[in-house]
Design an enzyme around this catalytic site. Structure first.
Site, PDB file in Angstrom:
ATOM      1  N   GLY A 228     -21.560  59.616  12.209  1.00  0.00           N
ATOM      2  CA  GLY A 228     -22.513  60.512  11.573  1.00  0.00           C
ATOM      3  C   GLY A 228     -21.814  61.559  10.749  1.00  0.00           C
ATOM      4  CB  SER A 229     -23.084  64.690   9.329  1.00  0.00           C
ATOM      5  OG  SER A 229     -23.422  65.506  10.443  1.00  0.00           O
ATOM      6  N   GLY A 233     -20.327  65.972  14.125  1.00  0.00           N
ATOM      7  CA  GLY A 233     -19.077  65.639  14.812  1.00  0.00           C
ATOM      8  C   GLY A 233     -18.373  66.876  15.355  1.00  0.00           C
ATOM      9  CD  GLU A 250     -16.658  55.240  10.104  1.00  0.00           C
ATOM     10  OE1 GLU A 250     -17.779  55.098   9.570  1.00  0.00           O
ATOM     11  OE2 GLU A 250     -15.844  54.306  10.239  1.00  0.00           O
ATOM     12  CB  CYS A 284     -19.631  57.438   5.998  1.00  0.00           C
ATOM     13  SG  CYS A 284     -19.283  55.967   6.976  1.00  0.00           S
TER      14      CYS A 284
END
Length: 485
Positions: A228-229, A233, A250, A284
């Site tokens: 995710g973002s 994170g 990630e 991403c």
């Protein structure tokens, strides 16, 4: 399952009832597909306890052949329902049906890859001094909390869950609310296997973040795997710090595509456009910045604008659709607003987006945008904007290209476009990114590790090294002596 309940709470083998639900919305039409069960903290604690009990009090962690059999059976079961799963992926996510079928095929391949590794996760041994033996064993880390995003909910679930199973972990899965109905379909061939131990896998759909928070903070959870973002994170790292969990993260990216002066611009422009509009720009690793040698800048700008404008946008179930909607109308509106702020400050607006006038009410379509800019430190050259927007920037030589590409807090992926192999490899080695493609973009495989440098994350997923995120390394020492000494 009730006719309108598309995803239920599953704690091990039990389906747990709840009165709380949230709607599943088709982003291409705005229509409600049905309801999703909404778990909370209490259900999360039950699932964690079940996973902990299974790990601590069953032979799951010591049974690689069982785990391989389960993975192989899941792969075959998912493959058998490819069309149903792909349709649900398109209905809930919006991506073109062809892309959804490709994601299911890649997921099946990945499950089978980790089925092989379930029986090959070796340590090593050495004699450190005469008669003194050190053995290193790779053991399952324990209970894994897997928090799944909505943009590629098959692959991004399976690239965490499959290595977790292969390593011997038990897992609690929190699917994205937008695609929880698809996740239910995807996991059904696994969860209905009679040989799957009770508590080995639980699934907790929710509309909010209570389950995620419980997984991240619980001392009974040993690993968190999240895609995710960067902002989320960071929050996970902070919340997990007191319990010192293993983290597999990630996070965001700002992928650069470096186009050298010898590139065939007409041939690569459609490829760059496809790299930017994959999952409607909501990936991403999607192309975000196109760095072009100044001698080809104007030509590339025109070709790229034409390729983006030619992208066929529509319902993912319609034949020929190349780009579907964004994940929701709210997300589309937020991205649209942010891109319009970029239009106010960019050197040049080359292609301005629009909301298609013929889109159904409540749909989330947005056409691509392209801006030209010279300063890599501009906020929109640094910030990940999760939608179909590209920035094209000139450079004069390799040194400047690499400096511009590396001038970011991210380091997830990049690509180099040239017919000169020496230049491609020279630049690829200089880029501070976890993945660099040469004359291609967004190529990901079960066998090849993926992950980021710097703020793009921790650990690696896909490949053999993904097992490391779900393992601990144990050193066992014994002085056994030497015969006759």
């Amino acid at each position: 399952m009730p006719a309108d309940l598309l995803a239920q709470i599953r704690i091990g083998r039990r389906i747990v009832d709840t009165a709380a639900t949230h709607p599943s919305i088709n982003p291409a039409t705005g229509e409600t597909l049905g309801a999703i069960a909404d778990a909370g903290v209490e259900k999360a604690e039950m699932a964690i306890e079940a996973a902990r009990h299974c790990f601590d009090h069953s032979l799951w962690a010591q049974s690689p052949r069982l785990r391989q059999d389960i993975l192989l059976a899941w792969a075959s079961g998912l493959e058998a329902i490819t069309e149903e799963a792909a349709r649900w992926l398109t209905l809930t996510n919006g991506k073109p049906l062809a892309a959804a079928r490709g994601e299911i095929a890649a997921s099946v391949s990945e499950i089978r890859y980790y089925a092989g590794l379930a029986r090959h996760n070796p340590g090593h041994a050495m004699e450190v001094a005469p008669g003194e033996v050190s053995v290193m064993l790779r053991e399952p880390a324990g209970v894994a909390g897997i928090i799944v995003p909505w943009n590629a909910p098959a692959v991004l679930l399976i690239r965490s869950l499959a290595p977790a199973i292969a390593a011997g972990c038990t897992s609690v899965i929190k699917p994205a609310p937008q695609t929880a109905a698809f996740t239910d379909v995807c996991l059904r061939p696994l969860l209905e296997l009679p040989q799957l131990p009770d508590g080995a896998i639980s699934v907790l759909p929710e509309a909010g973040h209570a389950v995620s928070q419980a997984l991240v903070t619980s001392p009974a959870v040993d690993v968190i795997s999240f895609t995710g973002s960067n902002a989320v994170g960071q929050s996970i790292m902070a919340a997990a710090a007191p319990t010192m969990k293993k983290l597999s993260l990630e996070l965001g990216g700002k992928s650069c595509c470096i186009v050298l002066e010898d590139a065939d611009v007409a041939a690569i422009a459609p490829k760059l456009a496809a790299a930017a509009t994959i999952i409607s720009g909501q990936q991403c690793t999607a192309a975000r910045r196109i760095l072009v040698h100044e001698s080809r800048f104007e030509e590339t700008k025109a070709a790229l604008a034409a390729a983006l404008e030619a992208t066929k946008i529509g319902d993912g179930l319609d034949a020929g659709t190349q780009m579907g909607p964004l994940i929701s109308a709210a997300a589309r509106d937020a991205v649209k607003t942010r891109i319009e702020e970029v239009f106010d400050t960019a050197d040049e607006v080359v292609l301005r987006h629009s909301v298609p006038a013929d889109g159904p009410a409540g749909s989330a379509f947005l056409t691509p945008s392209l801006v030209a800019h010279h300063d890599p430190k501009a906020d929109f050259c640094q910030e990940e904007i999760f939608g179909p927007m590209l920035v094209i920037e000139p450079f004069s030589n390799e040194v400047e290209a690499v400096a511009k590409a590396n001038d970011t807090v991210y380091g997830l992926s990049a690509s180099v476009w040239t017919n000169r192999g020496d230049a491609a490899w020279r630049i690829a080695r200089a880029l501070r990114d976890g993945t660099v493609w040469i004359n291609d973009h967004n190529k990901l495989f079960a066998e090849a590790e993926t992950g980021g440098y710097r703020r793009s994350g921790l650990g690696r997923l896909h490949g053999f090294d993904a097992l490391l995120d779900f393992c601990e390394l144990k050193h066992v020492y014994q002085n056994v002596g030497v015969v006759g000494m």
